[in-house]
Enzyme design. Structure first.
Site, PDB file in Angstrom:
ATOM      1  CE  LYS A 206      -3.512   2.397   2.625  1.00  0.00           C
ATOM      2  NZ  LYS A 206      -4.469   2.424   3.705  1.00  0.00           N
ATOM      3  CD  GLU A 212       9.034  -5.854   7.346  1.00  0.00           C
ATOM      4  OE1 GLU A 212       8.780  -4.774   6.758  1.00  0.00           O
ATOM      5  OE2 GLU A 212       8.823  -6.044   8.560  1.00  0.00           O
ATOM      6  N   GLY A 266      -4.948  -1.690   4.754  1.00  0.00           N
ATOM      7  CA  GLY A 266      -4.150  -2.824   4.270  1.00  0.00           C
ATOM      8  C   GLY A 266      -4.835  -4.158   4.534  1.00  0.00           C
ATOM      9  NE  ARG A 267      -6.871  -3.466  10.524  1.00  0.00           N
ATOM     10  CZ  ARG A 267      -6.223  -2.315  10.622  1.00  0.00           C
ATOM     11  NH1 ARG A 267      -5.050  -2.176  10.032  1.00  0.00           N
ATOM     12  NH2 ARG A 267      -6.726  -1.292  11.281  1.00  0.00           N
ATOM     13  CD  GLU A 352      -2.196  -4.135  11.230  1.00  0.00           C
ATOM     14  OE1 GLU A 352      -1.074  -4.649  11.412  1.00  0.00           O
ATOM     15  OE2 GLU A 352      -2.606  -3.832  10.099  1.00  0.00           O
ATOM     16  CG  HIS A 384      -4.726 -34.981  17.049  1.00  0.00           C
ATOM     17  ND1 HIS A 384      -4.839 -36.159  17.739  1.00  0.00           N
ATOM     18  CD2 HIS A 384      -5.727 -34.968  16.136  1.00  0.00           C
ATOM     19  CE1 HIS A 384      -5.858 -36.854  17.243  1.00  0.00           C
ATOM     20  NE2 HIS A 384      -6.416 -36.149  16.276  1.00  0.00           N
ATOM     21  CE  LYS A 513       5.496  -0.708   9.695  1.00  0.00           C
ATOM     22  NZ  LYS A 513       4.622   0.078   8.833  1.00  0.00           N
TER      23      LYS A 513
HETATM   24  O1  F6P Z   1       1.682  -4.076   9.936  1.00  0.00           O
HETATM   25  C1  F6P Z   1       1.447  -2.756   9.586  1.00  0.00           C
HETATM   26  C2  F6P Z   1       1.008  -2.602   8.167  1.00  0.00           C
HETATM   27  O2  F6P Z   1       0.904  -1.255   7.885  1.00  0.00           O
HETATM   28  C3  F6P Z   1      -0.288  -3.323   7.861  1.00  0.00           C
HETATM   29  O3  F6P Z   1      -1.406  -2.622   8.234  1.00  0.00           O
HETATM   30  C4  F6P Z   1      -0.167  -3.544   6.404  1.00  0.00           C
HETATM   31  O4  F6P Z   1      -1.062  -4.498   5.976  1.00  0.00           O
HETATM   32  C5  F6P Z   1       1.279  -3.972   6.303  1.00  0.00           C
HETATM   33  O5  F6P Z   1       1.944  -3.178   7.266  1.00  0.00           O
HETATM   34  C6  F6P Z   1       1.917  -3.799   4.964  1.00  0.00           C
HETATM   35  O6  F6P Z   1       1.956  -2.469   4.541  1.00  0.00           O
HETATM   36  P1  F6P Z   1       2.141  -2.067   3.040  1.00  0.00           P
HETATM   37  O7  F6P Z   1       1.055  -2.677   2.237  1.00  0.00           O
HETATM   38  O8  F6P Z   1       2.102  -0.581   3.015  1.00  0.00           O
HETATM   39  O9  F6P Z   1       3.486  -2.595   2.586  1.00  0.00           O
END
Ligand code: F6P
Length: 549
Positions: A206, A212, A266-267, A352, A384, A513
């Site tokens: 987003k 990452e 995002g979620r 979240e 289990h 972060k």
């Molecule tokens: O974990 C925090 C967050 O902002 C989430 O809400 C989101 O889904 C994820 O990081 C990834 O963010 P992005 O889509 O901006 O890379």
């Protein structure tokens, strides 16, 4: 602004008083005293059946909960979301994931502008791109794409990853893979065995800043450059983001960019361009059924009174369990193996969204509890592993069980009947439990000597009275999956409304972060750890020693 009003205080007080009345009769006696209990406490929508009769509730409970929902303004807040009001107050944004599954002639406004034409323009571009990839018209340096790798994390990973697995019988496109962790092992393991000439990378972010994802994207780019050549990079990448300028700066051409908007959390983004890997896997028609299922649930949620509203009922039962009965967690227990990633997906969606402690109105701290700890595993595997604690542990953990009536396997032998009976048996056992007298009786029936019976019987007692919901659906198809996800999205909305928190921001992930950025030069040995607490400094020093640096 939503705030605690006197009606809410009264509604909570009435529920609190009611708790002691309900507690007098265990669920097993409630069932034997009321043959209509299942009918009374279950509700259907299309092919979904929600059975909430195995909760510690009685005929008085639901009206009190509906009164709480009304006092908290759930209906008005729901209307505000559907009207595109900026209900995400801390970010001043509309919350319009519901527009992502709209029909082309519907209207959803953000800031007074109808967003539906844009949504459908992107969906059409995604469909053309997916068709091209699936047919081989859009190809890599070595011909038709055989593999698609989605690189993203959190909401840019969990949704498509979960849905691709859930809908694997509907796959007729290239294979899909997912990379999320910044641990280099994640991308290395996925790339191993893939043909670089026939692999397409989708960079899903987003913000297009998430470290990452950007690190994994750079590694994927280097892999393509090394093996195929710089000149082919454009053919092997596409991106999904709200940050189109950043995507351009990464070197992606306009036709490989699939935008979405800041009013999509995002979620809540699996329905947007973030779902591109799913669309490529199951085709635009399958994706459209997935959206259609969610849209049906949206319509149900928007129009039905709370008393006949699945997300409202599920949300209110959750509030009863969390706030009135004080249960701290929620198990998400899908019985189908293909829903293996659903607990992780709902974990982000719920934790979240509702893992917050500050009220939207005035910034005061919430009194009482908000979102539960969410965890889970597919059905019989969990049986289990951790069900022991569910049955006999000292904490009561409410659980949502889910299972489809049909398997889609052509030759199922007797697997599916066994799956169903396991699912139903667990909710029965959690509800009924086993008394000491029953335990003794059973051991006696096995021919055990009386002293041994006395020694063993206490260990064979199950307290029972443990709450569960069961969601039964016909079969796991794209439409049903869409309905189930939207059901939980709206359930979480109902709960966030009652708790008075903003379910649509996520400031809680920021601090870690930011600190990770400051620690990086210390881990790399470029900066001293002076000023860090002894534990953090000690860990960095120990890791550097182990790394030989
Ligand atoms: O974990 C925090 C967050 O902002 C989430 O809400 C989101 O889904 C994820 O990081 C990834 O963010 P992005 O889509 O901006 O890379």
């Amino acid at each position: 602004m939503r705030s605690v009003n006197s009606d809410m205080i009264q509604a909570f007080a009435a529920l609190d008083t009611h708790r002691s009345v309900v507690a007098k009769t265990p669920m097993r006696d409630k069932f034997s005293g009321d043959p209509e209990r299942f009918k009374r406490f279950s509700i259907s929508f299309r092919d979904l059946l929600l059975d909430y009769s195995k909760n510690q509730i009685d005929a008085e409970t639901m009206p009190l909960l509906f009164a709480l929902g009304k006092a908290a303004g759930v209906e008005a807040h729901r209307a505000a979301m559907f009207a595109g009001e900026a209900i995400n107050k801390t970010e001043n944004r509309s919350v319009l994931h519901i527009a992502l599954r709209s029909l082309p002639d519907e209207i959803f406004r953000s800031g007074g502008v109808n967003v539906v034409p844009e949504v459908h323009a992107v969906l059409n571009r995604m469909a053309a791109f997916s068709d091209g990839v699936r047919s081989g018209e859009i190809r890599g340096s070595g011909g038709q794409f055989t593999d698609v790798v989605n690189i993203g994390i959190g909401g840019s990973d969990l949704g498509p990853r979960m849905a691709c697995l859930a809908l694997s019988p509907y796959h007729d496109g290239p294979r899909t893979h997912f990379v999320s962790n910044v641990d280099g092992a994640d991308i290395r393991d996925v790339l191993e065995g893939l043909d670089p000439d026939r692999t397409l990378f989708l960079i899903a972010s987003k913000t297009f800043t998430t470290v990452e994802t950007m690190t994994n994207a750079a590694t994927a780019r280097a892999w393509i450059v090394e093996r195929v050549g710089e000149e082919h990079v454009g053919a092997h990448f596409a991106a999904m983001s709200t940050a189109t300028d950043k995507v351009k700066a990464f070197g992606m051409s306009e036709d490989r960019m699939f935008p979405f908007w800041d009013w999509v959390g995002g979620r809540y983004s699996v329905w947007s361009a973030i779902g591109l890997s799913l669309m490529i896997a199951i085709g635009p028609a399958g994706f459209s059924s997935f959206l259609g299922g969610a849209r049906a649930m949206d319509d149900h949620f928007r129009t039905e009174p709370l008393e006949r509203n699945l997300p409202a009922i599920l949300g209110l039962i959750g509030v009863w369990n969390r706030n009135i009965l004080g249960f701290p967690a929620l198990g998400i227990l899908p019985y189908e193996q293909r829903l293996a990633r659903l607990p992780a997906y709902f974990q982000q969606l719920d934790m979240e969204s509702n893992g917050k402690r500050v009220k939207v109105a005035g910034g005061a701290t919430v009194m009482g509890h908000t979102g539960p700890l969410v965890f889970g595993e597919p059905g019989t595997n969990g049986q289990h592993a951790f069900y022991q604690l569910l049955h006999q542990g000292t904490d009561v953990i409410p659980c949502d069980f889910m299972v489809g009536a049909y398997s889609d396997a052509k030759e199922d032998y007797n697997h599916h009947a066994l799956l169903l009976s396991n699912c139903f048996a667990q909710t029965e056992a959690l509800m009924r439990g086993r008394t000491i007298a029953e335990a003794r009786e059973e051991l006696k029936g096995e021919g055990m000597a009386p002293p041994d019976i006395e020694r063993l019987a206490p260990h064979k007692v199950f307290p029972g009275n443990r709450p569960t919901n069961t969601l039964l659906y016909k079969r796991l198809d794209p439409e049903t999956l869409g309905m189930i996800i939207a059901l939980y999205e709206h359930k979480i909305f109902v709960q966030g409304t009652i708790w008075g928190i903003n379910s649509f921001d996520q400031w809680g992930v920021e601090l870690g972060k930011a600190l990770a950025k400051t620690l990086l030069p210390m881990v790399e040995g470029k900066q001293s750890t002076d000023g860090k607490d002894a534990s953090t400094a000690g860990l960095i020093a120990a890791a550097r020693l182990l790394r030989g640096g």
